[in-house]
Scaffold this active site. Structure first.
Site, PDB file in Angstrom:
ATOM      1  N   GLU A 170      -1.823   0.325  36.427  1.00 34.08           N
ATOM      2  CA  GLU A 170      -1.204   0.860  37.635  1.00 34.08           C
ATOM      3  C   GLU A 170       0.248   1.277  37.447  1.00 34.08           C
ATOM      4  OE1 GLU A 170       0.562  -3.058  39.946  1.00 34.08           O
ATOM      5  OE2 GLU A 170      -1.047  -1.909  40.863  1.00 34.08           O
ATOM      6  N   HIS A 211      20.855  -7.143  31.074  1.00 31.38           N
ATOM      7  CA  HIS A 211      21.415  -7.492  32.389  1.00 31.38           C
ATOM      8  C   HIS A 211      20.335  -7.584  33.464  1.00 31.38           C
ATOM      9  CE1 HIS A 211      24.887  -6.538  35.469  1.00 31.38           C
ATOM     10  NE2 HIS A 211      24.064  -7.461  35.921  1.00 31.38           N
TER      11      HIS A 211
END
Length: 276
Positions: A170, A211
């Protein structure tokens, strides 16, 4: 009724709590902003306090003049938002010049909007322009799979996108334009804001190397779903690579044609520049 009982505020608080429960928001990590619709502003206005002083942002956006944003607070913990919204989130108004904000509700006790607010603001401007005003949510989280993946995959859009698309069927339907990648930069500064803005012209999902993930969408469910899907695909990539002795040359995989066929059947347009 109070501001905390309005549907958009409850949705905002739920998203903060959902992200914390996923393990994406250690300490005060991550932030969320929502550009309020006219109905949200009208429903909230009776609860606005006397506005605080205007605070310059160091950035400017003409298409966001006079806008209102619901935002998490600087130094605030996502885990505390649902329990005490007024101290951990707030509504800010943008001035007529589009370069300053003032607090009109919440952020009690001298709190301020997230330190990433100027970066969110500029990316809201780009996302709104690209989508004809449809995109209203920007979300940043410290997603561990994406962070770990950024240590072992080349930091470019094509390399990251192909690996994510091929990890779960998906994925190419959820983010058919792919993901952008910003190399490591000091957070909260002008450089990372500008680099993200450039990528936001194409992508709803942007990897901040080492990050986390920066994502945009029209509503809370869609944006959270995008973040969740990218992070799940990253985790699957790491698991499959570990199970394959550290190599990502897998025995079986989704092919480029499989990706095209999936997009054809789901009636979405794939970013062909990231194929092959």
């Amino acid at each position: 009724m109070a501001v905390e009982e309005l549907d958009f505020v409850k949705g905002f608080c739920r998203m903060c709590d959902d992200g914390f429960k996923q393990g994406w928001h250690e300490r005060n990590g991550g932030n969320l902003t929502y550009r309020m619709a006219e109905g949200d502003i009208a429903a909230s206005r009776p609860f606005f306090a006397e506005a605080g002083p205007w605070v310059g942002m160091g950035v400017r956006a003409d298409n966001l003049k006079g806008a209102y944003f619901l935002t998490t607070g600087s130094g605030k913990y996502m885990r505390n938002v649902a329990g005490d919204p007024a101290r951990n989130i707030g509504i800010v108004e943008i001035n007529p010049a589009g370069d300053a904000y003032r607090i009109v509700w919440g952020l009690l006790g001298g709190a301020k909007p997230t330190s990433e607010f100027p970066s969110h603001f500029m990316n809201h401007s780009v996302a709104a322009k690209r989508t004809g005003g449809a995109n209203r949510v920007i979300y940043h989280a410290h997603t561990p799979g994406v962070i770990a993946m950024s240590f072992v995959v080349p930091l470019d859009d094509k390399a990251f996108t192909q690996r994510l698309w091929k990890m779960m069927t998906e994925c190419v339907v959820v983010f058919p334009q792919g993901v952008g990648v910003v190399p490591w930069m000091v957070p909260g500064g002008a450089d990372i804001a500008q680099a993200s803005c450039l990528l936001m012209e194409t992508y709803d999902a942007i990897v901040w190397a080492h990050h986390g993930l920066f994502a945009a969408g029209p509503d809370f469910d869609t944006t959270f779903g995008l973040m969740h899907t990218v992070e799940k695909a990253a985790a699957l990539y790491l698991q499959a690579r570990a199970a394959n002795g550290g190599s990502d040359r897998f025995l079986n995989e989704i092919s480029d044609q499989d990706l095209r066929d999936t997009c054809r059947d789901f009636r979405v347009s794939i970013n062909e520049s990231l194929i092959g």
